[in-house]
Design an enzyme around this catalytic site. Structure first.
Site, short mmCIF file in Angstrom:
data_model
loop_
_atom_site.label_atom_id
_atom_site.label_comp_id
_atom_site.label_asym_id
_atom_site.label_seq_id
_atom_site.Cartn_x
_atom_site.Cartn_y
_atom_site.Cartn_z
N SER A 437 3.81 -4.06 -8.01
CA SER A 437 5.01 -3.53 -8.88
C SER A 437 6.11 -4.09 -8.58
O SER A 437 6.37 -4.14 -7.12
CB SER A 437 4.90 -2.25 -9.40
N TYR A 450 6.08 5.75 -5.25
CA TYR A 450 5.35 4.61 -5.98
C TYR A 450 5.97 3.40 -5.40
O TYR A 450 5.08 2.59 -5.15
CB TYR A 450 5.87 4.58 -7.60
#
Lengths: 538, 81
Positions: A437, A450
């Site tokens: 990501s 994350y």
């Protein structure tokens, strides 16, 4: 060459030949990116989505953009079928396009396709027999080969039916879509795999049940009547079993036809075609290895984790479109994983849903064992897509939320990669794509866990890539930005405004990159991180 | 598990090593991995083959100690016995 004159069969080299048998050497498709869902149609007609799905088995259909040309789709499907079969376009004797929606009245689509492909010595013609055109084309192509008038035939079925669909009619409109599919037909060695007898039939007296005029350009259809007439015609043809009625009447909106399942004729045909394709690939693989070239990775199967929705589902569909046998992994949502499998099978691919929580240390053995047993081939593509987020600002982030995100997004990818490499090292081939990501590249407050996992995944990708590069295995990462999925619903307007492309991305745009990285064409790309973010991290 | 003989292990190890590049005729118990151009990744793969066939788990540490083909055969045979 297509030999139009009657007389004894001759081969292209002029020698007389005995009658042979024909078989399908490869199957390929080319589908538009645009989708028209049953939910959208239902809304338009003020009816329920389930009403449409129950009658057609279709949740979404592909739709080409107005500027697109059917000949381009036909050529792309044809090129892929030729590539899969290992056939040089210059060796084609005949190109047949089955279509009722050519770009122009004349020329036919086939000559444009033949030209585009570089099939310089092939004859080319369209068959315009609507729903039966592909079967008619198959009969024609097979007959040319059986009679030795041709050795290699490309048959493409291509239509933009949505351009002539009557969207005023809720009963027929949901049935139609846009797509191209192609097969290469060649000689069969003996009867094994040969195309069987094709019995064509027609009854012009029912012309009023399905027609489209030049002036109106709208397909008018009396569904139940077409179904009855087609079944009667098939029975009268004799020798055809009851499935024939289903094939011919496959567009019946009356509800008489059940939902598509694994056992339908369509699925069986797709499986049979897959077997031929695989046999062919295996042959090529030996050949290629012998020449010291890279192996054909699509001999194996692919595992996509977290594939029941969003980006994972799009990746599963894209890989299946490239001929991969796909394992659609899911943790809890069986019905959505099944829907993904079903959509892949409808498009002519093969897939199976495999349950497993990737953060479970035993998951890799379970998933790989299940897939290798189902498909009888090693996992040669792994897409580590499953991911979770538990956002909180670092000062208040709990140990559980930290561990949960690291376990699923990073540790699981490591364990699956380790398991995948066993088979890949042996096969001297493999593709691993880790879905990272841009949160791993560009700070996003509230995502410390994350971001750490996703940045870790990038570093992991590069290191493993270098370790296994000399075994023909590539390891890459794709780093999506803002993508339209359930995970990003409610994303802030400010973040969206920061995207240079000024829009949110689609799961298909991410899947297209994974499809490339998993393909033979990406054989020299390894250790790369490909951002798919509309320029957000640039 | 049935008893695995030293000869069986030798034959299997030499077969496996031959798939990594060196000519089978070059491989003897005395050959060093360095001479045969067998690298660390090859040894990992050899460990996996051994694990699949004999159920013997060889760790990276074990493999690092090995210098010659004979060392590998002895180690595997002793663990499998």
């Amino acid at each position: 060459m297509l030999d139009a004159a009657a007389g004894p069969a001759v081969r292209p080299d002029g020698q007389p030949a005995a009658a042979g048998t024909a078989m399908i050497l490869s199957v390929a498709t080319n589908l538009p990116g645009g989708r028209l869902t049953s939910a959208e149609l239902a809304e338009r007609y003020g009816i329920s989505e389930e009403w449409i799905v129950a009658r057609t088995g279709i949740r979404e259909r592909r739709q080409a953009a107005p500027s697109e040309r059917i000949s381009d789709y036909a050529a792309r499907a044809g090129a892929l079928a030729l590539q899969t079969a290992g056939v040089d376009p210059a060796d084609l004797d005949l190109v047949i396009v089955a279509t009722m929606t050519p770009d122009e009245l004349t020329p036919n689509t086939a000559p444009l396709v033949a030209h585009e492909l570089g099939a310089g010595r092939a004859g080319a013609l369209d068959v315009g027999a609507a729903c039966t055109a592909f079967l008619a084309g198959l009969a024609l192509g097979a007959a040319q080969i059986e009679s030795r008038r041709a050795e290699l035939v490309l048959l493409v079925g291509a239509d933009f039916i949505t351009r002539i669909t009557d969207y005023e009619d809720p009963r027929s409109a949901p049935l139609f879509a846009d797509a191209a599919g192609a097969v290469v037909i060649g000689a069969a060695n003996g009867a094994h795999g040969a195309i069987g007898p094709i019995v064509l039939g027609a009854d012009g007296s029912h012309a009023q049940t399905i027609f489209a005029t030049h002036a109106e350009r709208k397909l008018r259809l009396d569904g139940p009547e077409v179904y009855r007439a087609a079944r009667a015609c098939a029975r009268a043809g004799g020798g055809l079993h009851r499935d024939a009625g289903k094939c011919v009447g496959g567009h019946d909106p009356s509800g008489a036809r059940g939902r598509r399942t694994r056992g339908t004729p369509e699925a069986r045909i797709a499986r049979l075609a897959e077997r031929f394709r695989r046999r062919l690939h295996l042959g090529r693989r030996r050949h290629r290895v012998g020449r010291g070239m890279s192996t054909e990775v699509q001999d194996g199967c692919a595992l996509v984790t977290g594939a029941s929705r969003g980006i994972g589902a799009a990746i599963a569909r894209a890989l299946a479109g490239d001929g991969w046998l796909v394992g659609v992994n899911y943790r809890s949502d069986r019905s959505r994983a099944d829907a993904v499998v079903e959509s892949i099978e409808r498009a002519g691919g093969r897939a199976t849903a495999v349950a497993g929580d990737v953060s479970d240390p035993d998951a890799p053995d379970g998933l790989f064992g299940q897939l290798e047993e189902t498909f009888g081939t090693p996992v040669l593509a792994l897409v580590n897509n499953a991911g979770v987020n538990r956002d909180d600002l670092a000062p208040s982030l709990s140990d559980e939320d930290w561990a949960m995100v690291l376990d699923t997004n990073l540790t699981a990818a490591f364990r699956l990669t380790r398991r995948a490499l066993r088979g890949m090292l042996r096969a001297r081939a493999g593709r691993i794509v880790n879905i990272s990501s841009i949160a791993g590249l560009r700070a996003n407050p509230g995502q410390a866990n994350y971001a750490a996992a996703k940045a870790g995944l990038m570093a992991f990708t590069k290191t493993v890539a270098v370790e296994v590069a000399r075994r023909g295995i590539t390891v890459n990462a794709v780093a999506p930005g803002l993508i339209d999925t359930e995970m990003t619903t409610g994303v802030s307007e400010e973040l969206l405004a920061a995207v240079p492309a000024r829009r949110i991305g689609t799961p298909e745009e991410v899947a297209a990159c994974v499809r490339f990285l998993a393909s033979e064409q990406a054989s020299y790309v390894t250790g790369a991180v490909l951002t798919v973010d509309g320029g957000l991290a640039a | 598990m049935s008893t695995v003989t030293n000869q069986q292990v030798e034959a299997r190890v030499i077969d496996a090593l031959a798939t990594f590049g060196p000519d089978k005729s070059q491989i003897t118990r005395e050959s060093t991995f360095e001479e045969l151009d067998i690298d660390s990744l090859d040894l990992v793969e050899l460990a996996q083959i051994v694990e699949d066939e004999y159920g013997v788990v060889l760790k990276g540490e074990d493999m690092k100690q090995l210098k010659t083909v004979g060392d590998a055969i002895e180690l595997i045979a002793s663990r499998a016995a």
